[in-house]
Design an enzyme around this catalytic site. Structure first.
Site, PDB file in Angstrom:
ATOM      1  N   HIS A   8       0.844  -1.185   0.000  1.00  9.04           N
ATOM      2  CA  HIS A   8       0.000   0.000   0.000  1.00  9.04           C
ATOM      3  C   HIS A   8       0.882   1.238   0.000  1.00  9.04           C
ATOM      4  O   HIS A   8       0.707   2.140  -0.834  1.00  9.04           O
ATOM      5  CB  HIS A   8      -0.926  -0.023   1.219  1.00  9.04           C
ATOM      6  CG  HIS A   8      -1.611   1.283   1.480  1.00  9.04           C
ATOM      7  ND1 HIS A   8      -2.661   1.740   0.707  1.00  9.04           N
ATOM      8  CD2 HIS A   8      -1.402   2.239   2.413  1.00  9.04           C
ATOM      9  CE1 HIS A   8      -3.053   2.914   1.157  1.00  9.04           C
ATOM     10  NE2 HIS A   8      -2.317   3.245   2.196  1.00  9.04           N
ATOM     11  N   ASP A  14       6.626  20.275 -27.372  1.00  8.07           N
ATOM     12  CA  ASP A  14       6.772  18.996 -26.684  1.00  8.07           C
ATOM     13  C   ASP A  14       7.895  19.199 -25.669  1.00  8.07           C
ATOM     14  O   ASP A  14       8.354  20.319 -25.475  1.00  8.07           O
ATOM     15  CB  ASP A  14       7.107  17.866 -27.677  1.00  8.07           C
ATOM     16  CG  ASP A  14       6.641  16.491 -27.159  1.00  8.07           C
ATOM     17  OD1 ASP A  14       6.942  16.136 -25.990  1.00  8.07           O
ATOM     18  OD2 ASP A  14       5.953  15.787 -27.901  1.00  8.07           O
ATOM     19  N   TRP A  65       7.427   0.158   3.425  1.00  9.58           N
ATOM     20  CA  TRP A  65       7.831   0.869   2.208  1.00  9.58           C
ATOM     21  C   TRP A  65       9.215   1.467   2.366  1.00  9.58           C
ATOM     22  O   TRP A  65       9.879   1.804   1.400  1.00  9.58           O
ATOM     23  CB  TRP A  65       6.817   1.958   1.842  1.00  9.58           C
ATOM     24  CG  TRP A  65       7.029   3.272   2.526  1.00  9.58           C
ATOM     25  CD1 TRP A  65       6.590   3.635   3.753  1.00  9.58           C
ATOM     26  CD2 TRP A  65       7.766   4.400   2.014  1.00  9.58           C
ATOM     27  NE1 TRP A  65       6.996   4.909   4.040  1.00  9.58           N
ATOM     28  CE2 TRP A  65       7.710   5.413   2.999  1.00  9.58           C
ATOM     29  CE3 TRP A  65       8.459   4.654   0.821  1.00  9.58           C
ATOM     30  CZ2 TRP A  65       8.318   6.655   2.826  1.00  9.58           C
ATOM     31  CZ3 TRP A  65       9.059   5.894   0.646  1.00  9.58           C
ATOM     32  CH2 TRP A  65       8.999   6.877   1.646  1.00  9.58           C
ATOM     33  N   SER A  75      13.312   5.395 -14.300  1.00  5.73           N
ATOM     34  CA  SER A  75      12.237   6.170 -14.911  1.00  5.73           C
ATOM     35  C   SER A  75      12.230   7.601 -14.402  1.00  5.73           C
ATOM     36  O   SER A  75      12.181   8.567 -15.175  1.00  5.73           O
ATOM     37  CB  SER A  75      10.905   5.496 -14.597  1.00  5.73           C
ATOM     38  OG  SER A  75       9.840   6.348 -14.903  1.00  5.73           O
ATOM     39  N   SER A  76      12.293   7.744 -13.073  1.00  4.62           N
ATOM     40  CA  SER A  76      12.217   9.082 -12.486  1.00  4.62           C
ATOM     41  C   SER A  76      13.403   9.943 -12.873  1.00  4.62           C
ATOM     42  O   SER A  76      13.251  11.140 -13.154  1.00  4.62           O
ATOM     43  CB  SER A  76      12.151   8.987 -10.964  1.00  4.62           C
ATOM     44  OG  SER A  76      10.945   8.381 -10.569  1.00  4.62           O
ATOM     45  N   HIS A  98      13.229  12.178   2.835  1.00  8.34           N
ATOM     46  CA  HIS A  98      12.618  13.441   3.147  1.00  8.34           C
ATOM     47  C   HIS A  98      12.417  14.319   1.909  1.00  8.34           C
ATOM     48  O   HIS A  98      11.310  14.801   1.674  1.00  8.34           O
ATOM     49  CB  HIS A  98      13.267  14.196   4.309  1.00  8.34           C
ATOM     50  CG  HIS A  98      12.293  15.192   4.754  1.00  8.34           C
ATOM     51  ND1 HIS A  98      11.217  14.864   5.563  1.00  8.34           N
ATOM     52  CD2 HIS A  98      12.093  16.453   4.340  1.00  8.34           C
ATOM     53  CE1 HIS A  98      10.434  15.923   5.651  1.00  8.34           C
ATOM     54  NE2 HIS A  98      10.944  16.895   4.934  1.00  8.34           N
ATOM     55  N   GLU A 121      11.903  13.210  -0.843  1.00  5.28           N
ATOM     56  CA  GLU A 121      10.817  12.511  -1.539  1.00  5.28           C
ATOM     57  C   GLU A 121       9.453  13.056  -1.129  1.00  5.28           C
ATOM     58  O   GLU A 121       8.574  13.220  -1.973  1.00  5.28           O
ATOM     59  CB  GLU A 121      10.904  11.005  -1.254  1.00  5.28           C
ATOM     60  CG  GLU A 121       9.700  10.182  -1.681  1.00  5.28           C
ATOM     61  CD  GLU A 121       9.515  10.093  -3.190  1.00  5.28           C
ATOM     62  OE1 GLU A 121      10.380  10.598  -3.930  1.00  5.28           O
ATOM     63  OE2 GLU A 121       8.481   9.546  -3.605  1.00  5.28           O
ATOM     64  N   TYR A 168       8.752  16.010  -0.294  1.00  7.00           N
ATOM     65  CA  TYR A 168       8.553  17.281  -0.984  1.00  7.00           C
ATOM     66  C   TYR A 168       8.309  17.066  -2.469  1.00  7.00           C
ATOM     67  O   TYR A 168       7.542  17.795  -3.099  1.00  7.00           O
ATOM     68  CB  TYR A 168       9.711  18.252  -0.714  1.00  7.00           C
ATOM     69  CG  TYR A 168       9.699  18.628   0.726  1.00  7.00           C
ATOM     70  CD1 TYR A 168      10.710  18.223   1.589  1.00  7.00           C
ATOM     71  CD2 TYR A 168       8.615  19.301   1.257  1.00  7.00           C
ATOM     72  CE1 TYR A 168      10.635  18.499   2.937  1.00  7.00           C
ATOM     73  CE2 TYR A 168       8.538  19.579   2.599  1.00  7.00           C
ATOM     74  CZ  TYR A 168       9.544  19.185   3.441  1.00  7.00           C
ATOM     75  OH  TYR A 168       9.467  19.442   4.775  1.00  7.00           O
ATOM     76  N   SER A 173      -1.890  26.420  -6.479  1.00  5.72           N
ATOM     77  CA  SER A 173      -1.531  27.800  -6.787  1.00  5.72           C
ATOM     78  C   SER A 173      -2.010  28.226  -8.169  1.00  5.72           C
ATOM     79  O   SER A 173      -1.986  29.411  -8.482  1.00  5.72           O
ATOM     80  CB  SER A 173      -0.019  27.988  -6.690  1.00  5.72           C
ATOM     81  OG  SER A 173       0.440  27.620  -5.411  1.00  5.72           O
ATOM     82  N   HIS A 228      14.847  13.643  11.292  1.00  4.22           N
ATOM     83  CA  HIS A 228      13.668  13.746  12.155  1.00  4.22           C
ATOM     84  C   HIS A 228      12.823  12.475  12.048  1.00  4.22           C
ATOM     85  O   HIS A 228      11.911  12.279  12.820  1.00  4.22           O
ATOM     86  CB  HIS A 228      12.836  15.000  11.867  1.00  4.22           C
ATOM     87  CG  HIS A 228      12.190  15.060  10.515  1.00  4.22           C
ATOM     88  ND1 HIS A 228      12.143  16.204   9.775  1.00  4.22           N
ATOM     89  CD2 HIS A 228      11.531  14.139   9.784  1.00  4.22           C
ATOM     90  CE1 HIS A 228      11.506  15.981   8.646  1.00  4.22           C
ATOM     91  NE2 HIS A 228      11.118  14.731   8.629  1.00  4.22           N
ATOM     92  N   HIS A 229      13.165  11.607  11.103  1.00  3.02           N
ATOM     93  CA  HIS A 229      12.529  10.294  11.039  1.00  3.02           C
ATOM     94  C   HIS A 229      13.226   9.311  11.972  1.00  3.02           C
ATOM     95  O   HIS A 229      12.829   8.154  12.037  1.00  3.02           O
ATOM     96  CB  HIS A 229      12.580   9.748   9.613  1.00  3.02           C
ATOM     97  CG  HIS A 229      11.874  10.611   8.621  1.00  3.02           C
ATOM     98  ND1 HIS A 229      10.561  10.438   8.289  1.00  3.02           N
ATOM     99  CD2 HIS A 229      12.309  11.667   7.889  1.00  3.02           C
ATOM    100  CE1 HIS A 229      10.212  11.352   7.383  1.00  3.02           C
ATOM    101  NE2 HIS A 229      11.258  12.106   7.132  1.00  3.02           N
ATOM    102  N   THR A 247       6.430  27.074   4.534  1.00  2.00           N
ATOM    103  CA  THR A 247       5.151  26.419   4.300  1.00  2.00           C
ATOM    104  C   THR A 247       4.020  27.326   4.758  1.00  2.00           C
ATOM    105  O   THR A 247       2.997  27.469   4.076  1.00  2.00           O
ATOM    106  CB  THR A 247       5.102  25.088   5.057  1.00  2.00           C
ATOM    107  OG1 THR A 247       6.331  24.401   4.860  1.00  2.00           O
ATOM    108  CG2 THR A 247       3.957  24.231   4.582  1.00  2.00           C
ATOM    109  N   LYS A 262       3.279  29.969   2.278  1.00  7.72           N
ATOM    110  CA  LYS A 262       2.411  29.502   1.178  1.00  7.72           C
ATOM    111  C   LYS A 262       0.958  29.516   1.592  1.00  7.72           C
ATOM    112  O   LYS A 262       0.081  29.973   0.838  1.00  7.72           O
ATOM    113  CB  LYS A 262       2.820  28.098   0.755  1.00  7.72           C
ATOM    114  CG  LYS A 262       4.106  28.066  -0.036  1.00  7.72           C
ATOM    115  CD  LYS A 262       4.323  26.685  -0.610  1.00  7.72           C
ATOM    116  CE  LYS A 262       5.499  26.701  -1.538  1.00  7.72           C
ATOM    117  NZ  LYS A 262       5.244  27.440  -2.771  1.00  7.72           N
ATOM    118  N   ARG A 289       2.004   1.192  14.884  1.00 13.96           N
ATOM    119  CA  ARG A 289       1.930   0.988  13.440  1.00 13.96           C
ATOM    120  C   ARG A 289       2.314  -0.428  13.093  1.00 13.96           C
ATOM    121  O   ARG A 289       2.977  -1.113  13.869  1.00 13.96           O
ATOM    122  CB  ARG A 289       2.944   1.897  12.733  1.00 13.96           C
ATOM    123  CG  ARG A 289       2.616   3.351  12.718  1.00 13.96           C
ATOM    124  CD  ARG A 289       3.771   4.127  12.140  1.00 13.96           C
ATOM    125  NE  ARG A 289       3.894   3.936  10.691  1.00 13.96           N
ATOM    126  CZ  ARG A 289       4.712   4.636   9.935  1.00 13.96           C
ATOM    127  NH1 ARG A 289       5.497   5.552  10.476  1.00 13.96           N
ATOM    128  NH2 ARG A 289       4.785   4.435   8.653  1.00 13.96           N
TER     129      ARG A 289
END
Lengths: 118, 209, 618
Positions: C79, C108, C143, C173-174, C257, C259, C261, C272, C306-307, C332, C335, C454
């Site tokens: 998931h 293009d 994950w 790919s990315s 991290h 990721e 963002y 926006s 922080h993780h 943040t 924004k 969890r």
């Protein structure tokens, strides 16, 4: 003879002679690196080598940095080319340096912390 | 992307393919930085494992056998010098390409490829030599970190050599005139990058204890 | 980019067949590739949603045995992995693909075949990850794959192998797409469009590409090291060999991290765009929005641990990462206030995109608030590994990214498909999603603080989590209904006429100046840009709305030819990784064959007729 179109090459383009001189520099710097190693840690290293041991790593890294900069600026043409290319190259290097430094510090601290009983 | 359009109409005035290779190189800096971080991080701990070690003597506690430091500076120095000279050679080849001097292009490009092949050969020799002396991927943390770091670098060099051989064949077939010199410039940028990574790896792995 | 019409004797602009499976397989048109990304990503999103529903059924009551612990582990791992890598990222990629060239006035992307390659590698990577279900060995270590659970010793089966290999494939790919879009945004902007006049979605997407370029190599190395541990017997993450599981956490979160963002910035960009159009007012503080996006992205590289507050890094590291994380709340907040400032005093069009945009703001604020709470190490020591964290990231990723992407879907649907989605069904979708989402995830704050851990397949009745878990499960099924409403809306309107106007919402940006859907060549004439919000500028100068644009014939406009070499190369890349996974059983011949396929695909690609100047024919 057709010129490459819309390139930055015309002004200040290095000559083969310049390239060869840079090449010689690079060779000398490499020899200096190895020489520094031999003086400090080599089989015939003496008292002087022992004296300069604390300076070995910074000196060595400085020599490598100069080699790196020479190849980047002259062989990869960053000196003559658009500053965008320099930005696209240098910015990741800065992030890379931060990551290398942070990981070394964090893991060293972690091992010390764990070794001391945590 | 079609190359029929004569002038560059890009917003930056820079060729998109050249911008793309620099972008890729920027990303690869992070790739090698992480591999180098891994090497340096593990370096702090690896003397706790069994030898052989790069710069240190190790005595096997079980058999009493003494293993000498495994790094051989002279061989690697030759390889390093070859790689550096190959950067010089390719920039001379590019100069030849840009000036439309096919002989100069072919000669120096050939020299670059030879240097690259020698470098890869040196690495292969060094790897088999190390394995002979008991240093494998699995033996200790130095083996693991060393082979992964220099192995991936070597793979990048090999890909570079294949790329340059392709350019050489194109030049032989007169398909690399000065109007297409950008294609060689892009290959050269990749090649210089691979060299510059070695400029970092050489002292970090071979010279720093 | 030719703009003059040279005459009828010129070759037709579109090469090859326009319909049929082969035209989709060989397409290099960014619009078609965008649709492919969107359809594929939506499929994986539904799959991830199904995985979530199964999890919620299991957790609906205490001591449940609907799922075995092993099945549960596979479900929550897949998931998370699916939602992040196979749903949110490629849904964003759908919009990058379709909208970036249109917003910057280009025909293009910079490298159309590389674009196609990125899609096919994504598809193959997503299929590869999910093929693991057929082996009964779906990834099951989370994950984030923490070492040394992922070591061969503790995960001997194929599960983690599929995960390691699948993610590597997706990484290719990315990275390819990031190089492509980075170059496209810098190089293919219409004349006059300076960087600070670009649409804000393009800006946020551009920053996202930079993050991809910098973050993905780090996880690539982390996965390579894990692969070497599992396949070749190294010990990078194995304590007994001198390695350290903590290294994995550092490497993973240095990627992880940035990721997050990568996951949220495109949604920020979409919001926006939507808010100004539906408030009929320019974005408040455009420059601040750009710079805060840049600041968030780069500061995002400095907060990863922080993780890891519960791993014993020591007080100095904890303090630094805590402060840096709290610092990110500032841009943040800028924004959020700017979004509110955009709406304030605006003349609101109460259409579905606006509903989802407003929902985004509210949900993201809640997610951000819980995030700031985790930034404090002492608080996080209670919150970490509980459902409080699950609540946080679902509020920002679902309440944030998914609400934002849904707003984008309703907003840009007419442009992409030439049909307006039904407003009534859209609003129903919104309310069901808002209610279902909050019912599902708000109680998780509470059960988390009550101590529900969890990644645990069940919980005993005595702990008092039951009622709230049941509520969460009901909420999840309401969410399912919400998405069924959306699917029904899509089917219903697809059956209807393709009659959406070019500019149904009175948009500000260039994509609304061309027909819906756009012709293959996008713009008949390259637009000239004189300001930010160029279309509003044009309409203002004209004194009213623009006439419906004609598609034109595209005569004299060069369109890149379709090509199947990207597909072949994508198969080669996937085959290399797949054969690596099988190599320790079957030997390395598979790898050699796969490399050959890749080289075959690449060389034909590079020397393709009509593309390359190296072929002798032109």
């Amino acid at each position: 003879m057709a010129h490459p179109t819309a390139h930055e090459h015309e002004a200040g383009h290095p000559t083969p002679g310049t390239y060869a001189k840079i090449g010689l520099f690079l060779f000398i710097l490499t020899a200096l690196e190895v020489g520094l190693y031999e003086i400090t840690y080599g089989e015939h290293a003496g008292a002087f080598g022992h004296e300069i041991q604390p300076f070995f790593v910074p000196l060595l890294l400085a020599l490598s940095a100069v080699k790196f900069a020479l190849v980047a600026m002259f062989y990869m043409h960053l000196k003559q080319d658009s500053r965008l290319f320099s930005g696209v190259f240098v910015f990741p290097i800065i992030i890379a340096a931060v990551i290398i430094f942070s990981l070394m510090v964090l893991m060293a601290y972690h091992w010390a912390f764990a070794a001391s009983g945590g | 992307m079609s190359d029929h359009a004569p002038a560059l109409e890009t917003s930056t005035g820079l060729d998109s393919r050249k911008l793309a290779i620099w972008t890729f190189i920027g990303s690869e800096c992070l790739f090698f930085a992480t591999l180098i971080s891994n090497y340096l991080v593990h370096k702090q701990q690896w003397l706790t494992g069994p030898g052989p070690f790069p710069h240190e003597v190790w005595t096997d506690p079980a058999t009493g056998k003494v293993l000498e430091p495994i790094i051989e500076i002279p061989l690697v120095t030759v390889g390093t010098a070859l790689l550096l000279f190959s950067s010089l050679f390719i920039v001379l080849a590019l100069y030849g390409a840009q000036k439309g001097r096919r002989g100069m292009l072919l000669g120096w490009l050939g020299a670059t490829i030879l240097c690259g092949l020698f470098f890869v050969g040196m690495q292969v020799y060094e790897f088999t030599h190390f394995v002979h002396k008991g240093l494998t991927l699995q033996r200790n943390m130095f083996g693991a970190s060393f082979f992964v770091l220099t192995g991936f670098h070597g793979t990048h060099v090999t890909i570079g050599v294949i790329w340059l051989i392709t350019m050489f064949i194109l030049a032989l077939r007169k398909q690399l005139p000065s109007t297409r010199s950008l294609n060689l410039e892009i290959a050269a940028l990749y090649w210089h990058f691979v060299d510059v990574v070695w400029v970092v790896i050489f002292p970090v792995v071979y010279l720093i204890k | 980019m030719a703009t003059t019409v040279l005459g009828h004797e010129q070759t037709l602009p579109a090469h090859g067949a326009k319909t049929g499976l082969w035209s989709w397989i060989t397409t290099v048109d960014h619009k078609r590739i965008g649709i492919l990304y969107g359809a594929t990503a939506f499929f994986f999103f539904l799959l991830g949603g199904l995985e979530a529903l199964l999890i919620r059924i299991q957790l609906a009551k205490p001591d449940n045995n609907f799922l075995s612990p092993e099945a549960y582990n596979q479900l929550f791992t897949m998931h998370g992995t699916s939602m992040i890598f196979l749903a949110i990222m490629p849904l964003s990629a759908m919009f990058f693909n379709f909208m970036i060239p249109l917003q910057i006035g280009a025909r293009d992307v910079a490298f159309p075949r590389l674009n196609a390659f990125s899609y096919w590698v994504f598809l193959l990577g997503g299929l590869y990850l999910n093929v693991s279900w057929l082996f009964g060995a779906a990834p099951d270590a989370g994950w984030f794959g923490y070492a040394n659970l992922t070591s061969k010793q503790f995960s001997p089966g194929l599960n983690v192998d599929f995960w390691v290999i699948g993610l590597q494939i997706l990484g290719v790919s990315s990275l390819a797409a990031a190089v492509n879009f980075f170059t496209t945004v810098l190089n293919l902007r219409a004349p006059g469009m300076r960087l600070m006049w670009m649409p804000i979605f393009t800006w946020m997407s551009f920053i996202t590409q930079i993050l991809l370029l910098l973050a993905f190599p780090v996880i690539t190395v982390a996965l390579i090291l894990l692969m070497f541990d599992r396949f070749f017997g190294t010990g990078f993450y194995v304590p007994a060999a001198g390695g350290d599981p903590l290294l994995w956490q550092h490497l993973f979160w240095i990627f992880g991290h940035p990721e997050v963002y990568i996951l949220i910035l495109p949604a920020f960009g979409i919001i926006s765009e939507v808010l100004p159009v539906f408030s009929r007012k320019p974005l408040f503080g455009y420059a601040a929005m750009v710079f805060s996006g840049i600041f968030i992205a780069f500061l995002g590289f400095g907060v990863w641990s922080h993780h890891m507050f519960a791993t014993g890094m020591g007080p100095i590291a904890d303090t630094y990462f805590s402060l840096a994380t709290m610092l990110i709340a500032i841009p943040t907040g800028v924004k959020i206030f700017n979004w509110l400032g955009t709406i304030w005093g605006g003349s609101l069009q109460y259409k579905t995109p606006l509903y989802f945009a407003l929902g985004f703001i509210a949900m993201f604020i809640i997610g951000g608030l819980s995030g700031v709470m985790h930034a404090s190490p002492p608080a996080d020591l209670q919150q970490t590994d509980t459902y409080f964290i699950v609540a946080h990231f679902h509020y920002v990723m679902f309440g944030g990214s998914i609400f934002g992407l849904t707003a984008g879907a309703y907003y840009w649907w007419p442009k992409i498909f030439g049909r307006m989605l039904d407003e009534g069904l859209g609003k129903l979708h919104f309310w069901l999603m808002l209610i279902g989402f909050n019912l599902t995830f708000f109680p998780m704050h509470i059960v988390g603080l009550l101590g529900m851990p969890r990644r645990t397949y069940t919980y005993p009745a005595a702990l008092g989590f039951d009622t709230l878990n049941l509520v969460e499960t009901v909420g999840a099924f309401i969410l399912m209904v919400a998405f069924l409403v959306f699917i029904y809306n899509v089917i219903k309107t697809t059956r209807g006429p393709r009659n959406a106007p070019a500019d149904p919402w009175n948009g500000a940006t260039l994509e609304w100046s061309i027909p819906s859907p756009p012709p293959e060549w996008n713009f008949g004439q390259t637009p000239q840009v004189h300001s930010r919000d160029p279309l509003w500028e044009t309409k203002r100068a004209r004194g009213g709305p623009l006439p419906e644009p004609s598609p034109g014939t595209g005569a004299g406009i060069h369109i890149p030819n379709p090509s199947y070499w990207p597909v072949v190369s994508a198969i080669g890349v996937t085959a290399i990784f797949a054969s690596l996974m099988m190599a320790h059983k079957t030997g390395y011949w598979g790898v050699i064959v796969a490399v050959s396929i890749l080289f075959f695909g690449l060389y034909n690609w590079l020397f393709e007729k009509g593309y390359s100047e190296f072929t002798t024919e032109h």
